[in-house]
Design a protein around this motif. Structure first.
Motif, mmCIF file in Angstrom:
data_model
loop_
_atom_site.group_PDB
_atom_site.id
_atom_site.type_symbol
_atom_site.label_atom_id
_atom_site.label_comp_id
_atom_site.label_asym_id
_atom_site.label_seq_id
_atom_site.Cartn_x
_atom_site.Cartn_y
_atom_site.Cartn_z
ATOM 1 N N HIS A 1 -3.469 1.111 -11.155
ATOM 2 C CA HIS A 1 -3.866 -0.228 -10.730
ATOM 3 C C HIS A 1 -5.390 -0.322 -10.880
ATOM 4 O O HIS A 1 -6.087 0.683 -10.724
ATOM 5 C CB HIS A 1 -3.438 -0.416 -9.270
ATOM 6 C CG HIS A 1 -3.673 -1.784 -8.725
ATOM 7 N ND1 HIS A 1 -4.906 -2.196 -8.269
ATOM 8 C CD2 HIS A 1 -2.826 -2.832 -8.563
ATOM 9 C CE1 HIS A 1 -4.816 -3.437 -7.838
ATOM 10 N NE2 HIS A 1 -3.562 -3.854 -8.013
ATOM 11 N N ASP B 1 -7.673 -1.161 -8.964
ATOM 12 C CA ASP B 1 -8.365 -0.594 -7.803
ATOM 13 C C ASP B 1 -8.366 0.934 -7.818
ATOM 14 O O ASP B 1 -9.267 1.566 -7.262
ATOM 15 C CB ASP B 1 -7.738 -1.082 -6.497
ATOM 16 C CG ASP B 1 -8.027 -2.555 -6.228
ATOM 17 O OD1 ASP B 1 -8.943 -3.116 -6.867
ATOM 18 O OD2 ASP B 1 -7.324 -3.143 -5.382
ATOM 19 N N THR C 1 -3.154 3.659 -2.614
ATOM 20 C CA THR C 1 -3.170 2.793 -3.788
ATOM 21 C C THR C 1 -2.519 1.457 -3.458
ATOM 22 O O THR C 1 -1.573 1.400 -2.675
ATOM 23 C CB THR C 1 -2.444 3.451 -4.980
ATOM 24 O OG1 THR C 1 -2.441 2.541 -6.092
ATOM 25 C CG2 THR C 1 -1.002 3.807 -4.652
ATOM 26 N N ASN C 2 -3.034 0.406 -4.071
ATOM 27 C CA ASN C 2 -2.445 -0.929 -3.929
ATOM 28 C C ASN C 2 -1.373 -1.195 -4.976
ATOM 29 O O ASN C 2 -0.696 -2.213 -4.935
ATOM 30 C CB ASN C 2 -3.529 -2.008 -4.074
ATOM 31 C CG ASN C 2 -4.405 -2.091 -2.854
ATOM 32 O OD1 ASN C 2 -3.928 -2.025 -1.737
ATOM 33 N ND2 ASN C 2 -5.708 -2.220 -3.069
ATOM 34 N N MET D 1 0.833 -1.194 0.000
ATOM 35 C CA MET D 1 0.000 0.000 0.000
ATOM 36 C C MET D 1 0.872 1.251 0.000
ATOM 37 O O MET D 1 1.827 1.347 0.773
ATOM 38 C CB MET D 1 -0.904 -0.011 1.241
ATOM 39 C CG MET D 1 -1.859 1.142 1.334
ATOM 40 S SD MET D 1 -3.239 1.008 0.189
ATOM 41 C CE MET D 1 -4.132 -0.361 0.893
#
Length: 197
Positions: free
Chosen positions: A184, A186, A137-138, A114
């Motif tokens: 990403h 996500d 953000t991942n 993360m």
């Protein structure tokens, strides 16, 4: 929108973003999606000749000849460019686009984890970041140790002791460029990232 980053499911992300744009703004989007990163040609790129802005979310596409020429022709037209994540190494036969056009210095990435995304001092009052708040953000943090001197870094990413620029804008040779190393799948679910784009 030119898609071709299979690792990050760019076609799915851009298709959703296309719906968002067309539902909320008076725009028409054309999504051109590569079928394989090894294809030497990409059908539909002639749409770049008529568009007002191009969004590139590609990764090491092997296009060459007329297809690559259409990308270069668009870039040389000085129309605006948006680069997402792997656009820094979007075309295997034109890796120089990162430094020459986007103003980046892609040198790989840190491990998964993360990362916190924060506005820089210059980003706080920048119109691109209107209504954008810090987020997480991942996606792994991309290494860009030496971005061009003429870029304005808007967002910085932090992961442990590491810190890297993750979004910037550049005006050079009469062309406006926006690049983010975020993207990403996500990220496309985060309203701050969507607002940023």
């Amino acid at each position: 929108m030119v898609s071709g980053s299979f690792e990050y499911k760019s076609e799915d992300s851009l298709a959703g973003y296309k719906k968002h744009l067309e539902a909320n703004y008076p725009v028409e989007c054309v999504l051109i999606a590569a079928k394989s990163d090894k294809d030497a040609a990409l059908a539909g790129l002639d749409a770049l000749e008529k568009c007002d802005v191009a969004i590139f979310f590609t990764r090491r596409l092997q296009i060459e000849g007329e297809s690559l020429d259409l990308v270069k022709k668009y870039v040389n037209s000085k129309k605006p460019i948006v680069g997402i994540r792997t656009a820094s190494h979007g075309f295997q036969k034109w890796l120089e686009m990162d430094k020459e056009v986007l103003g980046g210095d892609y040198k790989g990435h840190y491990g998964a984890g993360m990362a916190e995304v924060k506005l820089t001092d210059k980003g706080k009052d920048h119109p691109i970041l209107k209504d954008v708040k810090p987020f997480k953000t991942n996606g792994s943090l991309y290494k860009n140790p030496n971005v061009a001197a003429d870029v304005t870094v808007l967002l910085q990413g932090y992961m442990g002791k590491e810190s890297e620029p993750v979004a910037w804008t550049r005006e050079k040779d009469g062309r406006r460029v926006f690049y983010t190393s975020l993207g990403h799948p996500d990220d496309f679910k985060d309203e701050n990232f969507i607002r940023l784009l």
